[in-house]
Design an enzyme around this catalytic site. Structure first.
Site, PDB file in Angstrom:
ATOM      1  N   CYS A 199      13.647 -72.515-112.781  1.00 11.42           N
ATOM      2  CA  CYS A 199      15.448 -72.991-113.231  1.00 11.42           C
ATOM      3  C   CYS A 199      15.243 -74.592-113.041  1.00 11.42           C
ATOM      4  CB  CYS A 199      15.791 -72.841-111.760  1.00 11.42           C
ATOM      5  SG  CYS A 199      16.884 -70.425-111.997  1.00 11.42           S
ATOM      6  N   LYS A 241      25.622 -75.387-108.672  1.00  8.28           N
ATOM      7  CA  LYS A 241      24.112 -75.218-108.892  1.00  8.28           C
ATOM      8  C   LYS A 241      23.196 -75.872-109.476  1.00  8.28           C
ATOM      9  CE  LYS A 241      21.236 -71.614-109.327  1.00  8.28           C
ATOM     10  NZ  LYS A 241      21.399 -71.177-109.147  1.00  8.28           N
ATOM     11  N   GLU A 284      24.073 -68.178-109.113  1.00  8.88           N
ATOM     12  CA  GLU A 284      23.180 -67.290-108.405  1.00  8.88           C
ATOM     13  C   GLU A 284      22.198 -68.003-107.518  1.00  8.88           C
ATOM     14  OE1 GLU A 284      23.969 -63.717-107.002  1.00  8.88           O
ATOM     15  OE2 GLU A 284      22.379 -64.664-105.788  1.00  8.88           O
TER      16      GLU A 284
HETATM   17  C1  UDX Z   1      18.373 -66.108-115.230  1.00 10.18           C
HETATM   18  C2  UDX Z   1      19.661 -66.820-115.732  1.00 10.18           C
HETATM   19  O1  UDX Z   1      20.783 -66.330-116.017  1.00 10.18           O
HETATM   20  C3  UDX Z   1      19.427 -68.005-115.774  1.00 10.18           C
HETATM   21  O2  UDX Z   1      20.541 -68.747-116.125  1.00 10.18           O
HETATM   22  C4  UDX Z   1      18.874 -68.990-114.972  1.00 10.18           C
HETATM   23  O3  UDX Z   1      18.375 -70.758-115.108  1.00 10.18           O
HETATM   24  C5  UDX Z   1      17.072 -68.685-114.345  1.00 10.18           C
HETATM   25  O4  UDX Z   1      17.629 -67.209-113.873  1.00 10.18           O
HETATM   26  P1  UDX Z   1      16.814 -64.767-115.266  1.00 10.18           P
HETATM   27  O5  UDX Z   1      17.648 -63.902-114.733  1.00 10.18           O
HETATM   28  O6  UDX Z   1      15.806 -65.227-114.798  1.00 10.18           O
HETATM   29  O7  UDX Z   1      18.004 -66.176-115.954  1.00 10.18           O
HETATM   30  O8  UDX Z   1      15.887 -64.142-117.225  1.00 10.18           O
HETATM   31  P2  UDX Z   1      15.568 -63.774-118.036  1.00 10.18           P
HETATM   32  O9  UDX Z   1      14.457 -62.841-116.911  1.00 10.18           O
HETATM   33  O10 UDX Z   1      15.381 -64.183-118.956  1.00 10.18           O
HETATM   34  O11 UDX Z   1      16.148 -62.681-118.005  1.00 10.18           O
HETATM   35  C6  UDX Z   1      17.572 -62.740-118.757  1.00 10.18           C
HETATM   36  C7  UDX Z   1      17.618 -61.426-119.850  1.00 10.18           C
HETATM   37  O12 UDX Z   1      18.632 -61.138-121.069  1.00 10.18           O
HETATM   38  C8  UDX Z   1      16.167 -61.511-120.673  1.00 10.18           C
HETATM   39  O13 UDX Z   1      15.812 -59.817-120.404  1.00 10.18           O
HETATM   40  C9  UDX Z   1      17.387 -60.774-121.779  1.00 10.18           C
HETATM   41  O14 UDX Z   1      16.165 -60.096-122.445  1.00 10.18           O
HETATM   42  C10 UDX Z   1      18.763 -60.568-122.205  1.00 10.18           C
HETATM   43  N1  UDX Z   1      19.427 -61.196-123.309  1.00 10.18           N
HETATM   44  C11 UDX Z   1      19.181 -61.934-123.583  1.00 10.18           C
HETATM   45  C12 UDX Z   1      20.094 -60.087-123.561  1.00 10.18           C
HETATM   46  O15 UDX Z   1      20.561 -58.890-123.306  1.00 10.18           O
HETATM   47  N2  UDX Z   1      21.581 -59.928-124.562  1.00 10.18           N
HETATM   48  C13 UDX Z   1      21.031 -61.868-125.297  1.00 10.18           C
HETATM   49  O16 UDX Z   1      22.018 -61.958-126.364  1.00 10.18           O
HETATM   50  C14 UDX Z   1      20.005 -62.298-124.958  1.00 10.18           C
HETATM   51  C1  UDX Z   2      15.433 -71.873-106.990  1.00 13.18           C
HETATM   52  C2  UDX Z   2      15.539 -72.273-105.665  1.00 13.18           C
HETATM   53  O1  UDX Z   2      15.688 -71.930-105.074  1.00 13.18           O
HETATM   54  C3  UDX Z   2      17.349 -70.899-105.638  1.00 13.18           C
HETATM   55  O2  UDX Z   2      18.434 -71.329-104.697  1.00 13.18           O
HETATM   56  C4  UDX Z   2      17.868 -71.191-107.370  1.00 13.18           C
HETATM   57  O3  UDX Z   2      18.576 -69.727-106.990  1.00 13.18           O
HETATM   58  C5  UDX Z   2      17.037 -70.852-108.488  1.00 13.18           C
HETATM   59  O4  UDX Z   2      15.406 -71.660-107.779  1.00 13.18           O
HETATM   60  P1  UDX Z   2      13.101 -70.251-106.928  1.00 13.18           P
HETATM   61  O5  UDX Z   2      12.817 -70.855-108.512  1.00 13.18           O
HETATM   62  O6  UDX Z   2      13.552 -68.845-107.406  1.00 13.18           O
HETATM   63  O7  UDX Z   2      14.252 -70.244-106.623  1.00 13.18           O
HETATM   64  O8  UDX Z   2      12.096 -70.134-106.144  1.00 13.18           O
HETATM   65  P2  UDX Z   2      12.167 -71.096-104.774  1.00 13.18           P
HETATM   66  O9  UDX Z   2      11.386 -70.638-104.159  1.00 13.18           O
HETATM   67  O10 UDX Z   2      12.933 -72.306-104.796  1.00 13.18           O
HETATM   68  O11 UDX Z   2      10.237 -71.909-105.606  1.00 13.18           O
HETATM   69  C6  UDX Z   2      10.956 -73.250-106.888  1.00 13.18           C
HETATM   70  C7  UDX Z   2       8.987 -73.880-106.503  1.00 13.18           C
HETATM   71  O12 UDX Z   2       9.137 -74.809-105.119  1.00 13.18           O
HETATM   72  C8  UDX Z   2       7.799 -72.801-106.647  1.00 13.18           C
HETATM   73  O13 UDX Z   2       6.883 -73.318-107.576  1.00 13.18           O
HETATM   74  C9  UDX Z   2       7.629 -73.432-104.646  1.00 13.18           C
HETATM   75  O14 UDX Z   2       6.426 -73.040-105.141  1.00 13.18           O
HETATM   76  C10 UDX Z   2       7.887 -74.720-104.864  1.00 13.18           C
HETATM   77  N1  UDX Z   2       8.029 -75.248-103.280  1.00 13.18           N
HETATM   78  C11 UDX Z   2       8.927 -74.525-102.225  1.00 13.18           C
HETATM   79  C12 UDX Z   2       6.685 -76.089-102.839  1.00 13.18           C
HETATM   80  O15 UDX Z   2       6.070 -76.126-103.441  1.00 13.18           O
HETATM   81  N2  UDX Z   2       7.469 -75.990-101.393  1.00 13.18           N
HETATM   82  C13 UDX Z   2       8.366 -75.740-101.052  1.00 13.18           C
HETATM   83  O16 UDX Z   2       9.008 -76.192 -99.676  1.00 13.18           O
HETATM   84  C14 UDX Z   2       9.492 -74.356-101.625  1.00 13.18           C
END
Ligand code: UDX
Ligand code: UDX
Length: 472
Positions: A279, A223, A168
């Site tokens: 991430c 990714k 994603e």
């Molecule tokens: C995601 C991606 O999946 C991760 O790999 C990526 O790098 C960051 O974004 P995200 O959706 O942000 O993760 O994570 P989080 O908000 O922590 O949600 C994960 C959920 O999975 C939690 O709600 C947790 O309770 C659930 N979980 C975890 C399960 O239901 N079963 C499990 O065994 C482990």
């Molecule tokens: C990132 C990737 O953009 C997305 O494609 C991936 O799926 C998950 O990780 P996210 O972490 O949600 O997404 O936000 P992003 O907009 O990328 O910002 C990441 C960090 O960089 C934030 O702290 C943001 O403030 C910072 N940022 C971003 C800067 O400091 N300057 C910029 O020009 C852009």
């Protein structure tokens, strides 16, 4: 193959919004989002949409349209897996804290647990989709767990699996728009039947040319690489910002000048307080671990420097604030505006605000922290410091720093020494500067790490003004 039932394990920042959009675009598919966390699921089911566990512009509207029709949230993981043709794995993959690869490699214990749950509960032909960002060749781990379960099962013909990688790329704060209008959808896999089945879901709203098919390892690596490239741009511009401050240049002008080169492009060139989010750091460290594992030490240290620069930059900002306030901030009152890692999200994972606020508290400052979406409890967890009693008299501040959560910025301005903007929330663009000027202690400082304040209009007030990357 027509997919009728989807199960997504993990109702987090990725699983929740992604499944909401799939349900919205595919009314004929039943989408079940399951999670071990009962509190999270009950919040997804809360009638009051303000209570959804995730804040994303546009998410509540989509959830309200689909929930109870073809979008369901529950803790019944096993049962929902058994009814599904397609299972997405969208659980968290944090950096390992101990053992082999500690501090760099991803901890895959949740992914492994999910693969086992799918192996035990799936029936018939099931397509398993990796949504979580995973190290290259994780699909192999999932596959071998699934294959082993087939051998275990008495009637091996009853269960068959295919594994796809479908990372994603949504960014938080713009997740719904990113999901509705993706630059591309990436599907890695081997079997054209399962690839077509997943493609046919996205093709309801994404043009065919944007649905890219690769082998499974390229998809996983793409990714990690996308996140590493994006983070690298931010470290690059933050490094140049520091040089701008030293030389009299302005990083915004440099960004504009280089960004208009079509080979470089204008996006992701905003200098800020340092990147945060769940991430970037995790994925780069993961890449570093992979490179080290394969003996590519120079490649590993190249990518690791992106994280090192980011850590240095965050500390640079907290030191700079202390220096500007005459080298000591002990017992000084500092208003912190923004705690989320970026605007339009309630997520604080790896937020630059955490390190910067901890540093300032360690220097003895009293922080008055505001964020429109981040709760006091979350800030307490992140800082690992209990907040001050809300009613404490300000003249009783001692030398040990602390913090307080505020909801009214204007009421907190009295005798503050500085305002520090850490997140680019829209509401911070138009603060009441007349009031701030009259209430703050002089010399009063405004630190803008997000370049959201108009530098010309603030000049007419009696503030000392600093913004990131501005040496002019
Ligand atoms: C995601 C991606 O999946 C991760 O790999 C990526 O790098 C960051 O974004 P995200 O959706 O942000 O993760 O994570 P989080 O908000 O922590 O949600 C994960 C959920 O999975 C939690 O709600 C947790 O309770 C659930 N979980 C975890 C399960 O239901 N079963 C499990 O065994 C482990
Ligand atoms: C990132 C990737 O953009 C997305 O494609 C991936 O799926 C998950 O990780 P996210 O972490 O949600 O997404 O936000 P992003 O907009 O990328 O910002 C990441 C960090 O960089 C934030 O702290 C943001 O403030 C910072 N940022 C971003 C800067 O400091 N300057 C910029 O020009 C852009």
């Amino acid at each position: 193959m027509q997919i009728k039932n989807i199960c997504c394990i993990g109702a987090g920042y990725v699983g929740g919004p992604t499944m909401a959009v799939i349900a919205y675009k595919c009314p004929d598919i039943q989408v079940n989002v399951v999670d071990l966390n009962e509190d999270r699921i009950s919040r997804w089911n809360d009638k009051n949409l303000e209570k959804l566990p995730i804040f994303e512009p546009g998410l509540a509207e989509i959830v309200s349209k689909c929930r109870g029709k073809n979008l369901h949230f529950s803790n019944e993981v096993n049962q929902k897996i058994s009814n599904s043709d397609m299972v997405f794995i969208s659980v968290n993959t944090p950096t390992k804290k101990y053992g082999l690869g500690a501090g760099k490699a991803s901890d895959l214990k949740w992914v492994e647990a999910c693969a086992r749950q799918v192996a035990n509960n799936a029936t018939g032909y099931t397509i398993v989709v990796e949504k979580s960002t995973l190290p290259v060749r994780t699909a192999e781990v999932i596959k071998s767990i699934l294959e082993a379960s087939k051998k275990d099962s008495k009637d091996s013909s009853a269960k068959t699996f295919d594994v796809l990688s479908n990372p994603e790329f949504l960014a938080e704060g713009t997740a719904i728009n990113d999901l509705l209008n993706p630059d591309r959808v990436l599907i890695g896999g081997e079997n054209s039947l399962s690839i077509d089945a997943l493609s046919s879901i996205y093709s309801r709203w994404v043009v065919k040319e944007k649905i890219l098919h690769t082998n499974i390892w390229s998809s996983e690596l793409a990714k990690l690489t996308a996140n590493a490239f994006l983070a690298q741009r931010i470290s690059s511009i933050n490094a140049i910002g520091a040089l701008c401050e030293a030389t009299g240049a302005d990083v915004r002008e440099v960004s504009r000048a280089i960004g208009s080169d079509s080979r470089i492009g204008p996006k992701f060139l905003d200098s800020g307080p340092g990147f945060g989010g769940s991430c970037f750091k995790k994925d780069i460290l993961n890449l570093v671990y992979l490179c080290e594992y394969f003996g590519l030490d120079e490649v590993a240290s190249f990518w690791e420097s992106v994280v090192t620069l980011n850590n240095w930059h965050q500390t640079r900002i907290s030191k700079l604030i202390t220096k500007k306030l005459f080298g000591t901030i002990s017992s000084k009152k500092i208003i912190i505006l923004g705690f989320a890692f970026k605007g339009n999200t309630n997520d604080t994972r790896e937020s630059a605000a955490i390190q910067i606020c901890r540093d300032l508290i360690n220097e003895g400052a009293y922080l008055f922290i505001h964020d429109p979406k981040v709760t006091k409890d979350q800030i307490t967890k992140d800082l690992e410091v209990k907040p001050l009693d809300q009613n404490i008299e300000e003249n009783s501040f001692n030398e040990k720093g602390s913090w307080k959560h505020i909801t009214d910025i204007n009421e907190s301005l009295f005798d503050a020494d500085a305002i520090v903007i850490l997140t680019e929330w829209e509401e911070y663009k138009n603060l009441d500067w007349d009031l701030a000027e009259s209430r703050m202690r002089k010399p009063a400082w405004v630190f803008d790490t997000r370049s959201i304040i108009d530098a010309n209009s603030i000049k007419k007030y009696n503030f000392q003004f600093w913004r990131v990357g501005d040496g002019s």
